[in-house]
Design a protein around this motif. Structure first.
Motif, PDB file in Angstrom:
ATOM      1  N   THR A  55       0.842  -1.185   0.000  1.00 46.53           N
ATOM      2  CA  THR A  55       0.000   0.000   0.000  1.00 46.53           C
ATOM      3  C   THR A  55       0.882   1.241   0.000  1.00 46.53           C
ATOM      4  O   THR A  55       1.906   1.297   0.670  1.00 46.53           O
ATOM      5  CB  THR A  55      -0.928   0.057   1.233  1.00 46.53           C
ATOM      6  N   GLY A  56       0.476   2.223  -0.783  1.00 49.28           N
ATOM      7  CA  GLY A  56       1.246   3.455  -0.851  1.00 49.28           C
ATOM      8  C   GLY A  56       0.648   4.402  -1.858  1.00 49.28           C
ATOM      9  O   GLY A  56      -0.551   4.335  -2.177  1.00 49.28           O
ATOM     10  N   LEU A  57       1.492   5.262  -2.416  1.00 48.01           N
ATOM     11  CA  LEU A  57       1.054   6.327  -3.303  1.00 48.01           C
ATOM     12  C   LEU A  57       1.797   6.269  -4.631  1.00 48.01           C
ATOM     13  O   LEU A  57       2.855   5.642  -4.740  1.00 48.01           O
ATOM     14  CB  LEU A  57       1.315   7.694  -2.650  1.00 48.01           C
ATOM     15  N   ASN A  58       1.241   6.936  -5.635  1.00 47.55           N
ATOM     16  CA  ASN A  58       1.958   7.200  -6.878  1.00 47.55           C
ATOM     17  C   ASN A  58       2.815   8.444  -6.694  1.00 47.55           C
ATOM     18  O   ASN A  58       2.349   9.459  -6.170  1.00 47.55           O
ATOM     19  CB  ASN A  58       0.969   7.429  -8.014  1.00 47.55           C
ATOM     20  N   THR A  59       4.062   8.364  -7.145  1.00 50.13           N
ATOM     21  CA  THR A  59       5.005   9.482  -7.029  1.00 50.13           C
ATOM     22  C   THR A  59       5.708   9.676  -8.370  1.00 50.13           C
ATOM     23  O   THR A  59       6.514   8.859  -8.748  1.00 50.13           O
ATOM     24  CB  THR A  59       6.057   9.187  -5.947  1.00 50.13           C
ATOM     25  N   ALA A  60       5.366  10.701  -9.075  1.00 48.96           N
ATOM     26  CA  ALA A  60       4.323  11.666  -8.836  1.00 48.96           C
ATOM     27  C   ALA A  60       3.890  12.193 -10.191  1.00 48.96           C
ATOM     28  O   ALA A  60       4.634  12.114 -11.169  1.00 48.96           O
ATOM     29  CB  ALA A  60       4.808  12.822  -7.970  1.00 48.96           C
ATOM     30  N   SER A  61       2.704  12.796 -10.246  1.00 47.88           N
ATOM     31  CA  SER A  61       2.231  13.405 -11.478  1.00 47.88           C
ATOM     32  C   SER A  61       3.181  14.504 -11.955  1.00 47.88           C
ATOM     33  O   SER A  61       3.322  14.746 -13.161  1.00 47.88           O
ATOM     34  CB  SER A  61       0.831  13.986 -11.270  1.00 47.88           C
ATOM     35  N   SER A  62       3.857  15.139 -11.026  1.00 44.91           N
ATOM     36  CA  SER A  62       4.774  16.223 -11.381  1.00 44.91           C
ATOM     37  C   SER A  62       5.910  15.753 -12.289  1.00 44.91           C
ATOM     38  O   SER A  62       6.477  16.542 -13.052  1.00 44.91           O
ATOM     39  CB  SER A  62       5.353  16.859 -10.116  1.00 44.91           C
ATOM     40  N   ALA A  63       6.254  14.454 -12.229  1.00 39.94           N
ATOM     41  CA  ALA A  63       7.338  13.941 -13.072  1.00 39.94           C
ATOM     42  C   ALA A  63       6.984  14.001 -14.551  1.00 39.94           C
ATOM     43  O   ALA A  63       7.876  13.998 -15.410  1.00 39.94           O
ATOM     44  CB  ALA A  63       7.662  12.502 -12.679  1.00 39.94           C
ATOM     45  N   LEU A  70      11.632  14.137 -13.107  1.00 35.85           N
ATOM     46  CA  LEU A  70      11.656  13.661 -11.725  1.00 35.85           C
ATOM     47  C   LEU A  70      10.507  14.266 -10.932  1.00 35.85           C
ATOM     48  O   LEU A  70      10.031  15.355 -11.246  1.00 35.85           O
ATOM     49  CB  LEU A  70      12.987  14.027 -11.071  1.00 35.85           C
ATOM     50  N   PRO A  71      10.040  13.575  -9.895  1.00 37.22           N
ATOM     51  CA  PRO A  71       8.941  14.103  -9.085  1.00 37.22           C
ATOM     52  C   PRO A  71       9.404  15.254  -8.199  1.00 37.22           C
ATOM     53  O   PRO A  71      10.600  15.505  -8.034  1.00 37.22           O
ATOM     54  CB  PRO A  71       8.513  12.896  -8.258  1.00 37.22           C
ATOM     55  N   TRP A  72       8.458  15.917  -7.595  1.00 35.41           N
ATOM     56  CA  TRP A  72       8.703  17.118  -6.793  1.00 35.41           C
ATOM     57  C   TRP A  72       9.368  16.838  -5.455  1.00 35.41           C
ATOM     58  O   TRP A  72       9.873  17.740  -4.805  1.00 35.41           O
ATOM     59  CB  TRP A  72       7.369  17.820  -6.515  1.00 35.41           C
ATOM     60  N   ILE A  73       9.441  15.613  -5.025  1.00 40.29           N
ATOM     61  CA  ILE A  73       9.784  15.266  -3.652  1.00 40.29           C
ATOM     62  C   ILE A  73      11.242  15.521  -3.282  1.00 40.29           C
ATOM     63  O   ILE A  73      12.137  15.483  -4.115  1.00 40.29           O
ATOM     64  CB  ILE A  73       9.470  13.782  -3.370  1.00 40.29           C
ATOM     65  N   LYS A  74      11.445  15.755  -1.985  1.00 37.09           N
ATOM     66  CA  LYS A  74      12.751  15.710  -1.335  1.00 37.09           C
ATOM     67  C   LYS A  74      12.736  14.525  -0.372  1.00 37.09           C
ATOM     68  O   LYS A  74      11.693  13.903  -0.127  1.00 37.09           O
ATOM     69  CB  LYS A  74      13.036  17.002  -0.571  1.00 37.09           C
ATOM     70  N   GLU A  75      13.893  14.214   0.201  1.00 37.82           N
ATOM     71  CA  GLU A  75      13.958  13.059   1.085  1.00 37.82           C
ATOM     72  C   GLU A  75      13.036  13.230   2.284  1.00 37.82           C
ATOM     73  O   GLU A  75      12.415  12.270   2.754  1.00 37.82           O
ATOM     74  CB  GLU A  75      15.386  12.804   1.552  1.00 37.82           C
ATOM     75  N   ARG A  91       4.633   3.593  -6.320  1.00 34.80           N
ATOM     76  CA  ARG A  91       4.680   3.478  -7.791  1.00 34.80           C
ATOM     77  C   ARG A  91       5.359   4.745  -8.281  1.00 34.80           C
ATOM     78  O   ARG A  91       4.788   5.824  -8.295  1.00 34.80           O
ATOM     79  CB  ARG A  91       3.267   3.343  -8.365  1.00 34.80           C
ATOM     80  N   PHE A  92       6.631   4.600  -8.685  1.00 39.22           N
ATOM     81  CA  PHE A  92       7.496   5.735  -8.986  1.00 39.22           C
ATOM     82  C   PHE A  92       7.541   5.970 -10.486  1.00 39.22           C
ATOM     83  O   PHE A  92       8.022   5.120 -11.253  1.00 39.22           O
ATOM     84  CB  PHE A  92       8.900   5.463  -8.440  1.00 39.22           C
ATOM     85  N   LEU A  93       7.051   7.128 -10.943  1.00 43.52           N
ATOM     86  CA  LEU A  93       6.960   7.443 -12.360  1.00 43.52           C
ATOM     87  C   LEU A  93       8.307   7.857 -12.938  1.00 43.52           C
ATOM     88  O   LEU A  93       9.012   8.688 -12.363  1.00 43.52           O
ATOM     89  CB  LEU A  93       5.963   8.580 -12.597  1.00 43.52           C
ATOM     90  N   GLU A 116      18.930   7.706  -6.665  1.00 38.12           N
ATOM     91  CA  GLU A 116      19.032   8.431  -5.401  1.00 38.12           C
ATOM     92  C   GLU A 116      17.691   8.460  -4.685  1.00 38.12           C
ATOM     93  O   GLU A 116      17.613   8.231  -3.468  1.00 38.12           O
ATOM     94  CB  GLU A 116      19.516   9.853  -5.651  1.00 38.12           C
ATOM     95  N   ARG A 117      16.624   8.709  -5.432  1.00 37.37           N
ATOM     96  CA  ARG A 117      15.290   8.755  -4.832  1.00 37.37           C
ATOM     97  C   ARG A 117      14.807   7.369  -4.421  1.00 37.37           C
ATOM     98  O   ARG A 117      14.124   7.219  -3.410  1.00 37.37           O
ATOM     99  CB  ARG A 117      14.329   9.431  -5.814  1.00 37.37           C
ATOM    100  N   VAL A 118      15.184   6.361  -5.193  1.00 34.44           N
ATOM    101  CA  VAL A 118      14.875   4.985  -4.810  1.00 34.44           C
ATOM    102  C   VAL A 118      15.513   4.664  -3.464  1.00 34.44           C
ATOM    103  O   VAL A 118      14.907   4.007  -2.605  1.00 34.44           O
ATOM    104  CB  VAL A 118      15.338   4.010  -5.906  1.00 34.44           C
TER     105      VAL A 118
END
Length: 481
Positions: A55-63, A70-75, A91-93, A116-118
């Motif tokens: 269970t989790g989220l899609n990351t991210a539409s911003s990619a 790449l998605p908007w996220i930081k660590e 689910r990493f786009l 790095e994000r993985v």
């Protein structure tokens, strides 16, 4: 396809429905796959053989739109997600345009940034599925995904649309898909490039312990070829070609396949045939089925109330029936790769709770769309929780040391039930996530299982089978006093 995100008028929405209905035809048998396991269900498993409840989220539409892909996220955002939701999956786009910016030339710097994000996720025990994402083919036809060099629209136009899904039926978009699938004479073998790009990605991540597997294509669309002719023909051919390419460099990761979006998302049948895994059949195969779920009434912008809720419930029943049929044909476990809605719509929390309960009944993983701050997310633009967060943050098993029989969360009685049978070769404990909002002091276990270590930071309770576990284990977990 998420029509509700941008529907302004019913007229435009109905036009999409009319186009989709015109494309669909009756689905017939598509070839039998292997028999499923003795329990009637297959599971995505970890390297200890434990059944995973993802269970989790899609990351991210911003990619999709960012130049770097790449998605908007930081660590810190990954840590916040782990703390707020107890996610064990993402689910990493990623974008084909970023992987292969020129024919046969791969951007390993981009993959290093993905890696790095993985690592951010892996350091928190979150399994990563890499999703080679596309919507409306690619930027050259006003979409995302494919590089410009792989877009052959023959000069046909693609008009701007207030409702982005309508760009799928623009002449230039249809022609680009037709050239990609090879259903129009002439053009290059773009499918070979696509499979080779996946092989390059898989070779890069084959030994990464955080990467669970690869989603081969987001929401496939067949251009001028639709329905069973597309799924059993060009789509299945691409999947077979890409599976072979991935398996040449990565024998062990899971491979996820999606059906045609314009039917399966709404609970209509899929004609996707059995796809052999070079690893072998049965328990050796690691092919998983990852359909999306967007009931049409909600895809058109409706909430989960009144007559709309009744229609949605009927859609969910049909979606479940068709998903189980296809999964049996594929001999595959199920992951709901996308589901979601605007959290400001009436009944949104109840709908998400309904989908999660159905996923429990199916034994399916879930990836909510998405983690991008806003009305579709568990947090708003200021990263403050929305009404979705407490519904998504719920108790659940994470890894089951055996063959799961059933599990369910009863919010009213605050009781999580879980049962499983022993399975040869499985190692480790069963792990259960108990969020602080429901289990502030941890959990009290009754039944034939034995409570073990409790990690208050990750909110994870370990459970082992009791002395009589040879016949199966059943537990009830309630809040500790």
């Amino acid at each position: 396809m998420r029509l509700g995100a941008r529907v302004g008028r019913w007229g435009a929405a109905v036009s999409v429905l009319a186009v989709a209905a015109a494309l669909l035809v009756a689905v017939g048998p598509a070839g039998a796959g292997p028999v499923r396991t003795a329990s009637g269900h297959r599971w995505i498993t970890d390297d200890q053989g434990r059944a995973l409840v993802l269970t989790g989220l899609n990351t991210a539409s911003s990619a999709k739109s960012r130049p770097d892909g790449l998605p908007w996220i930081k660590e810190g955002d990954v840590q916040r997600e782990a703390d707020a939701l107890g996610s064990n999956f993402v689910r990493f786009l990623i974008q084909w345009r970023s992987v292969e910016p020129e024919p046969g030339a791969y951007d390993d710097g981009y993959l290093d940034r993905v890696a790095e994000r993985v690592r951010w996720y892996g350091a928190r025990g979150i399994h990563v599925m890499l999703d080679l994402h596309q919507d409306v083919y690619g930027p050259a036809v006003k979409g995302n995904g494919a590089p410009a060099w792989a877009t052959e629209a023959d000069g046909l136009p693609v008009a701007e649309r207030g409702q982005w899904e309508l760009k799928y039926i623009e002449p230039g978009t249809v022609r680009a898909f037709d050239h990609f699938w090879g259903t129009r004479p002439g053009g290059r073998d773009l499918r070979a490039h696509y499979a080779a790009a996946w092989a390059h990605v898989a070779a890069r991540f084959a030994d990464d312990p955080a990467v669970l597997g690869y989603n081969l294509m987001n929401e496939p669309f067949g251009g001028s070829v639709q329905g069973p002719a597309f799924e059993a023909g060009p789509l299945a051919a691409l999947y077979r070609q890409t599976i072979d390419a991935v398996r040449a460099v990565d024998r062990d990761s899971w491979i996820f396949v999606e059906p045609e979006a314009v039917s399966a998302n709404w609970g209509l049948p899929s004609a996707l045939p059995y796809l052999p895994d070079p690893r072998g059949d049965g328990e050796d195969a690691r092919i998983a089925y990852a359909p999306h779920l967007y009931p049409l009434p909600m895809d058109l912008g409706g909430g989960y109330t009144g007559d709309t809720a009744t229609w949605v419930d009927r859609t969910l029943a049909s979606w479940r029936e068709q998903t189980e049929k296809t999964a049996r044909r594929l001999g595959a476990p199920v992951l709901i790769g996308e589901y979601g809605l605007d959290a400001t719509l009436p009944g949104a929390p109840a709908y998400v709770a309904r989908v999660r309960a159905m996923a429990d009944e199916l034994g399916a993983g879930t990836a909510y769309w998405s983690n991008d701050p806003g009305s579709w997310a568990p947090w708003d633009q200021n990263l403050r929780p929305t009404a979705l967060l407490p519904v998504l943050d719920r108790p659940q098993p994470r890894a089951v040391a055996g063959d799961p029989v059933a599990y369910a969360w009863d919010a009213e009685s605050r009781t999580l039930t879980l049962s499983w049978r022993p399975k040869p070769g499985v190692r480790g404990d069963t792990e259960v996530y108990l969020p602080a909002r429901s289990f502030p002091h941890g959990g009290l276990v009754t039944g034939s299982g034995v409570a073990g270590a409790w990690d208050s930071k990750s909110r994870t309770l370990h459970i082992t089978s009791g002395a009589d576990g040879a016949g199966g284990t059943s537990v009830r977990i309630r809040p500790a006093p």
